[in-house]
Each structure stands twice: as structure tokens, then as C-alpha cells.
Scaffold this active site. Structure first.
Site, PDB file in Angstrom:
ATOM      1  N   GLY A 132       0.837  -1.191   0.000  1.00  0.00           N
ATOM      2  CA  GLY A 132       0.000   0.000   0.000  1.00  0.00           C
ATOM      3  C   GLY A 132       0.873   1.242   0.000  1.00  0.00           C
ATOM      4  N   HIS A 153      -4.512   0.955   7.531  1.00  0.00           N
ATOM      5  CA  HIS A 153      -3.151   1.497   7.651  1.00  0.00           C
ATOM      6  C   HIS A 153      -2.981   2.701   6.719  1.00  0.00           C
ATOM      7  CE1 HIS A 153       1.406   0.980   8.018  1.00  0.00           C
ATOM      8  NE2 HIS A 153       1.278   1.779   6.968  1.00  0.00           N
ATOM      9  N   GLU A 154      -3.426   2.542   5.471  1.00  0.00           N
ATOM     10  CA  GLU A 154      -3.293   3.641   4.495  1.00  0.00           C
ATOM     11  C   GLU A 154      -4.219   4.808   4.848  1.00  0.00           C
ATOM     12  OE1 GLU A 154      -0.770   3.443   2.693  1.00  0.00           O
ATOM     13  OE2 GLU A 154      -0.461   1.320   3.091  1.00  0.00           O
ATOM     14  N   HIS A 196      -2.701   7.057   7.252  1.00  0.00           N
ATOM     15  CA  HIS A 196      -1.739   7.985   6.632  1.00  0.00           C
ATOM     16  C   HIS A 196      -2.412   9.293   6.213  1.00  0.00           C
ATOM     17  CE1 HIS A 196       2.159   6.090   6.411  1.00  0.00           C
ATOM     18  NE2 HIS A 196       1.669   4.968   5.916  1.00  0.00           N
ATOM     19  N   GLN A 233       2.942   9.951   1.609  1.00  0.00           N
ATOM     20  CA  GLN A 233       4.230   9.256   1.534  1.00  0.00           C
ATOM     21  C   GLN A 233       5.023   9.626   0.290  1.00  0.00           C
ATOM     22  OE1 GLN A 233       2.398   5.185   2.327  1.00  0.00           O
ATOM     23  NE2 GLN A 233       4.329   5.013   3.428  1.00  0.00           N
ATOM     24  N   CYS A 267       5.974  -0.240   7.367  1.00  0.00           N
ATOM     25  CA  CYS A 267       5.593   0.945   6.599  1.00  0.00           C
ATOM     26  C   CYS A 267       6.789   1.407   5.778  1.00  0.00           C
ATOM     27  CB  CYS A 267       5.155   2.055   7.562  1.00  0.00           C
ATOM     28  SG  CYS A 267       4.641   3.566   6.722  1.00  0.00           S
ATOM     29  N   LEU A 268       6.546   1.716   4.502  1.00  0.00           N
ATOM     30  CA  LEU A 268       7.648   2.130   3.624  1.00  0.00           C
ATOM     31  C   LEU A 268       8.325   3.409   4.119  1.00  0.00           C
ATOM     32  CD1 LEU A 268       6.039   1.426   0.123  1.00  0.00           C
ATOM     33  CD2 LEU A 268       7.802   0.067   1.286  1.00  0.00           C
TER      34      LEU A 268
HETATM   35 ZN    ZN Z   1       2.569   3.132   5.924  1.00  0.00          ZN
END
Ligand code: ZN
Length: 191
Positions: free
Chosen positions: A45, A147-148, A151, A50, A105-106
Site C-alpha cells: 500500500g 493502515h493507508e 496515513h 508518503q 511501513c515504507l
Molecule cells: Zn505506511
């Protein structure tokens, strides 16, 4: 085009993102770039903040998880997963039994922690044609969506960690915010 991923510590990751209009400039290309960036960094995701945009947009692909695992428990009730872009999403409700999954998480590389979330989420959102949908998602798919969604509300998965554990992570988090980490995808520190 692969976009650099904003590292933990940047203010854009803490913003409550704004909804967008159908005429948002370069939206098609932006979504395409987000897919490319997500797959390049082996993510499931990716949310707009991000990649340094404070707008309510994220992409996700839970099918990747099912491609590599046996559907065996309730976490995998949503097999074979979905690939989708969500525009201006709003959570209507969450439901089901909370369950724990080890999230990453990226924007926070090399840190994974157990996070408890509800089993399902009902979301109102627009697709890429700005058509409205209201849909309920389950299992891993629901988890990635939540999760997204966090963000675009300026929230990160580490916010759910107990204070003592977070204290233990603080050194690593500080390093990430200063760019002192090694990752095999492109990152940027942002402001
Ligand atoms: Zn994340």
C-alpha cells in the site's frame, strides 16, 4: 515514474489530508506513479503523503500477500485480495473482532510491530472515474486499507505502540528522520 518515499519525521506524514476534485491536475499520472513506486519498493500500500502530497488518496494491493501464502485462518478471509486506488475515502464504520498483525511501513523502514485492528472496515470512496462506492472490506485487505487511511489522517502505525516499546524504538526512529538508514528504494527526508 518512481517517486521518492518520504521518511518518518517529515511534517507531511502528520497532516490531515485534503479531499481532491475530479479536475486535480495530473491525477491519472500520479496514481500510475504511485503504483509503480509501491511495487518497486515491495509495498502492499502507498498513501499520497508518503510521496509528499497532502491529499486524500491511496493505492493498495492485497493480492500480493495471497500470491505467497496459504489461506489458512480468518486473517485470510478476503482471499484472493484486491488491487485498488481509493480517492477521498471516509471510514463509515469498523467491525468484527480485533486481531493482531505485524505491520511495517515504507516510510519507517526496518521497523515492524504488532498492531491490533478491527477485522472489517466499511468505506465510502471514489474510484478513478470519480464514481462513488460504499463497500465493506475484511481481513488483510481491511488492515491495509486502515493502515493507508491512517496515513491520510496524519497517523502512523507506530502511534499504536505502547510508550515503553516506543521509547526503545526512538533511536531507530531518529536515525530514519535524519536519513541514517539503508533501504533498497528511493527515500527523501522532506521538511
Ligand atoms: Zn505506511
Amino acid at each position: 515514474m518512481i517517486l521518492p518515499i518520504v521518511a518518518y519525521g517529515a511534517t507531511v506524514l502528520r497532516k490531515v489530508c485534503k479531499p481532491i476534485e475530479a479536475n486535480y491536475e495530473g491525477l491519472g499520472k500520479l496514481i500510475e506513479d504511485m503504483w509503480e513506486t509501491m511495487y518497486e519498493s515491495n509495498g502492499v500500500g502507498l498513501a499520497a503523503p508518503q510521496i509528499n502530497r497532502d491529499i486524500r488518496l491511496f493505492v493498495m494491493d492485497s493480492a500480493q500477500i495471497f500470491a505467497n501464502s496459504e489461506p489458512e485462518d480468518e486473517a485470510y478471509s478476503d482471499a484472493p485480495g484486491i488491487k485498488r486506488a481509493f480517492i477521498n475515502p471516509q471510514i463509515i464504520e469498523t467491525g468484527g473482532k480485533e486481531w493482531i498483525y505485524n505491520e511495517g511501513c515504507l516510510s519507517i523502514p526496518k521497523i515492524r510491530e504488532d498492531v491490533s485492528r478491527p477485522e472489517s472496515v466499511t468505506l465510502a470512496y471514489l474510484d478513478e472515474q470519480f464514481k462513488e462506492h460504499t463497500e465493506t472490506f475484511h481481513g488483510i485487505t481491511a488492515r491495509i486499507i486502515m493502515h493507508e487511511y491512517d496515513h491520510i489522517e496524519g497517523k502512523l502505525f507506530i502511534d499504536y505502540i505502547k510508550p515503553l516499546k516506543k521509547k526503545l524504538l526512538q533511536g531507530k526512529l531518529n536515525d530514519i528522520s535524519k536519513g541514517k538508514m539503508r533501504v533498497d528504494y528511493k527515500m527523501t527526508l522532506g521538511k
